[in-house]
Write a protein that holds these residues in place. Structure first.
Motif, short mmCIF file in Angstrom:
data_model
loop_
_atom_site.label_atom_id
_atom_site.label_comp_id
_atom_site.label_asym_id
_atom_site.label_seq_id
_atom_site.Cartn_x
_atom_site.Cartn_y
_atom_site.Cartn_z
N ALA A 45 -31.78 -0.11 -6.43
CA ALA A 45 -32.64 0.38 -5.33
C ALA A 45 -33.79 1.19 -5.89
O ALA A 45 -33.59 2.10 -6.71
CB ALA A 45 -31.82 1.22 -4.35
N ARG A 86 -37.19 7.45 0.96
CA ARG A 86 -35.90 7.70 0.33
C ARG A 86 -35.86 9.07 -0.35
O ARG A 86 -34.82 9.73 -0.37
CB ARG A 86 -35.57 6.59 -0.67
N ARG A 127 -33.28 11.80 0.71
CA ARG A 127 -32.42 12.29 -0.37
C ARG A 127 -32.28 13.81 -0.31
O ARG A 127 -31.24 14.38 -0.66
CB ARG A 127 -33.02 11.84 -1.70
N THR A 166 -24.16 0.44 1.74
CA THR A 166 -25.23 1.22 1.10
C THR A 166 -26.38 0.31 0.67
O THR A 166 -27.52 0.77 0.54
CB THR A 166 -24.73 2.00 -0.13
N ARG A 167 -26.08 -0.97 0.46
CA ARG A 167 -27.14 -1.92 0.12
C ARG A 167 -27.75 -2.54 1.38
O ARG A 167 -28.93 -2.92 1.38
CB ARG A 167 -26.58 -3.03 -0.78
N GLU A 186 -30.51 1.20 5.23
CA GLU A 186 -31.27 2.31 4.68
C GLU A 186 -30.59 3.62 5.08
O GLU A 186 -29.89 3.67 6.11
CB GLU A 186 -32.71 2.29 5.20
N PRO A 187 -30.77 4.70 4.32
CA PRO A 187 -30.10 5.95 4.66
C PRO A 187 -30.40 6.46 6.07
O PRO A 187 -29.57 7.14 6.67
CB PRO A 187 -30.63 6.93 3.59
N SER A 232 -26.40 9.44 -6.18
CA SER A 232 -27.30 8.77 -5.25
C SER A 232 -26.49 8.09 -4.16
O SER A 232 -25.39 7.59 -4.42
CB SER A 232 -28.16 7.72 -5.96
N GLU A 233 -27.03 8.07 -2.95
CA GLU A 233 -26.38 7.31 -1.88
C GLU A 233 -26.86 5.86 -1.90
O GLU A 233 -26.36 5.03 -1.13
CB GLU A 233 -26.67 7.93 -0.52
N LEU A 234 -27.82 5.55 -2.76
CA LEU A 234 -28.39 4.20 -2.83
C LEU A 234 -27.74 3.40 -3.95
O LEU A 234 -27.38 3.95 -4.99
CB LEU A 234 -29.89 4.30 -3.04
#
Length: 295
Positions: A217, A223, A227, A11-12, A15-16, A211-213
């Motif tokens: 972040a 994002r 999101r 996740t780091r 990017e999504p 959050s997926e981040l």
């Protein structure tokens, strides 16, 4: 444990909307994908990824590799009263599995004991940050009534419609299950916008911020837009109250329609018989009460 730690690290690293990274995870699994992406394993041919695409991705990921410390991230989120969900966990929201690009994991803060309701028990409210007084009032009525009926309200913690939806849901809470859940576009160590930090804390008292981040972040336009697919997937219906033509609220509605969720919108005035009747005449099974709403 290797899968959880690997997904936390990814996740780091990714990017999504990183399609190459997502393909690696789908083909190799999270742990092997992490080893390849960080150079711990030599690069090799991957179906659906060209050598050029993989080389470009490795260059893109390289600057982030030194910052990877998933064990620290997991310990920090725990100190903040949260955790990290991955597919297969008891509280993993199954609605996310309908997404073709589901998150690799989901960071959370708040009362996980209440869980994340099934989409059939959730409704998303979306709209303009600079909403009208009418939009604010209607949002409050809808969110309060939903919460009174045990329906969890999903929104994005933004000013305007989002904030009104969260506050009204909290006011209407019956105390059974989460009244409202906020999905953020940045790390959960910083509530964004900061002006809604108290609201975020109130949401976490019986619900969650998600959050997926990873922690730290920063929220960016890309994002925010990405999101929105999570908001849409968590809810059985997405209702747009007020939105500009190129707004994030309409982006959320688009994501909802893409995964066969219901989409609705507030008409010109819910207090006008003429508006309601004319809108019902234009009703369609998938998109109801839609008209041009300007703010």
């Amino acid at each position: 444990m290797n899968d959880r730690i690997a997904r936390a690290a990814l996740t780091r690293l990714f990017e999504p909307n990183d399609s190459v990274g997502r393909t690696l995870v789908g083909r190799l699994g999270a742990y092997a994908a992490l080893r390849l992406a960080t150079g711990a394993q030599p690069a090799h041919t991957i179906p659906d990824v060209t050598a050029e695409e993989l080389a470009d991705a490795l260059k893109r990921w390289a600057p982030r590799v030194p910052d990877l410390d998933p064990e620290k991230d997991l310990a920090t989120i725990e100190r903040l009263g949260g955790g990290f969900l991955i597919p297969g966990d008891e509280h993993w929201p199954t609605g996310l599995d309908d997404l073709p690009d589901a998150p690799l994991g989901l960071w959370y803060r708040g009362n996980i004991g209440n869980g994340i309701p099934d989409p059939s028990n959730c409704a998303a409210l979306a709209g303009s940050r600079d909403c009208t007084s009418y939009g604010a009032a209607v949002t409050g009525d809808i969110a309060y009534s939903l919460a009174q009926r045990g329906i969890c309200v999903i929104a994005g913690l933004a000013y305007g419609i989002d904030a009104h939806a969260h506050r009204a849901a909290l006011a209407g809470s019956t105390g059974e299950g989460p009244a409202t859940i906020a999905v953020l576009a940045g790390g959960l160590d910083r509530d964004y916008p900061s002006g809604n930090a108290d609201l975020a804390a109130a949401i976490r008292s019986n619900g969650l911020t998600l959050s997926e981040l990873p922690l730290g972040a920063a929220p960016t336009r890309a994002r925010f837009l990405y999101r929105n697919r999570i908001i849409a997937a968590l809810a059985g219906v997405t209702c747009v109250v007020e939105a500009r033509w190129r707004s994030g609220a309409l982006n959320t509605a688009h994501h909802a329609e893409t995964i066969a969720r219901h989409v609705a919108a507030v008409p010109g005035s819910v207090h006008s018989v003429i508006w309601v009747l004319s809108t019902l005449m234009r009703w369609t099974p998938r998109i109801c009460c839609v008209n041009d709403v300007h703010d």
